[in-house]
Design a protein around this motif. Structure first.
Motif: not given
Ligand code: FES
Length: 317
Positions: A264-267, A269-272, A274, A302, A304
């Motif tokens: 996970l990163s942005c959680e 839906g913007i970074c891709g 997950c 995604t 997240c």
């Molecule tokens: Fe960034 Fe899901 S954690 S899109």
């Protein structure tokens, strides 16, 4: 991942600090293009995305600007209060989801509030390349607008227009007028609060601009509330195990609780980060990362933020 040191923290405007980051043990940092962002791993464990706002030719540092969000879920508050000069942070390499269209004959840049960060970088790049552009920077008042001095002192100051909500009527942004010429060789870039971006893009469409000419940055995705969500089931293809996803929890949360490791990163839906393959079922895509065509394939989603339109999703996990 890059280990960096905060070498400068500076108040830029009311509620906004800029941070200069330099790589530890390296004199050169990975290059980036205008519109890029980095993931910043915060001392409190959260990961947040911030646009780079220094000149894209610089290789010795990255600069980001952070607005203290009154509804902060811990990201901007941590940056403001727990990060100072000398703090070590871990960041990702720059990624660009908001690139410039280099063939554009003319670019119209619109920034609302802290949305100035990627737009500033774009203006520097366009000016450096000798490309024609204009920049419209909107804010509630001068006190909350960061980097105004930098813009005024830049070589492209004549292309910058400042618009303040509390200023005289004559200086307010007349979006329809600015966007009156929907020339197909021109491109529009907008970054800022969702309402601001919708206003600019909606006006552009009304004036005949095509979607391919319109570019936007996503800071935060409007999260659909529980009222818009229903519970459903996810099944892990490898074991056949089924997990119930309640209306008020994300698929990622349910998977992590069940011991399934999801990056996970942005959680939001913007970074891709997950993205997970879907083998069966129809996802309810709520991310801003994938294209419409990718969404239509329904073969990945995604976890997240996205959910399910079908009663069950079988995931390639
Ligand atoms: Fe960034 Fe899901 S954690 S899109």
């Amino acid at each position: 991942m890059i280990d960096v040191l905060v070498t400068r923290k500076q108040r830029e405007a009311q509620g906004i600090y800029s941070f200069e980051l330099t790589a530890i043990g390296e004199s050169v940092m990975p290059s980036f293009s205008a519109g890029s962002h980095i993931d910043v791993h915060l001392p409190n464990g959260l990961v947040r995305q911030y646009s780079l706002c220094n000149h894209p030719d610089e290789r010795h540092r990255y600069q980001i600007g952070v607005l203290l969000d009154p509804n902060s879920r811990g990201g901007s508050l941590c940056m403001h209060e727990a990060v100072s000069e000398g703090t070590q942070l871990r960041i990702s390499e720059p990624r660009n989801l908001f690139p410039l269209e280099h063939e554009a004959a003319y670019s119209l840049l619109f920034a609302g509030g802290i949305g100035i960060t990627p737009i500033l970088c774009m203006a520097e790049r366009l000016a450096n390349a000798g490309k024609a552009f204009e920049l419209h920077y909107c804010g509630r008042s001068a006190a909350g607008m960061a980097f105004v001095e930098r813009l005024r002192e830049s070589g492209f100051a004549a292309s910058v227009h400042l618009h303040m909500d509390d200023g005289e009527a004559a200086q307010r942004l007349n979006t329809a007028q600015v966007l009156a010429d929907a020339n197909p060789t021109h491109h529009v870039y907008v970054c800022g609060p969702t309402g601001f971006m919708e206003h600019v893009l909606g006006t552009a469409r009304e004036q005949g601009w095509q979607d391919a000419q319109l570019h936007r940055e996503y800071f935060a995705v409007a999260q659909a509330g529980a009222a818009d969500s229903a519970s459903f089931e996810v099944q892990l293809a490898s074991s056949g195990r089924c997990l119930q996803v309640p209306a008020d929890r994300s698929v990622a949360e349910v998977l992590l609780d069940a011991g399934v490791d999801i990056p996970l990163s942005c959680e939001q839906g913007i970074c891709g980060t997950c993205i997970t393959r879907v083998l069966e079922g129809v996802p309810d895509h709520r991310d801003m990362f994938m294209t419409e065509a990718e969404h239509a394939r329904n073969d990945q989603f995604t976890p997240c933020c996205s959910r399910a339109k079908s009663a069950r999703l079988i995931l390639d996990l």
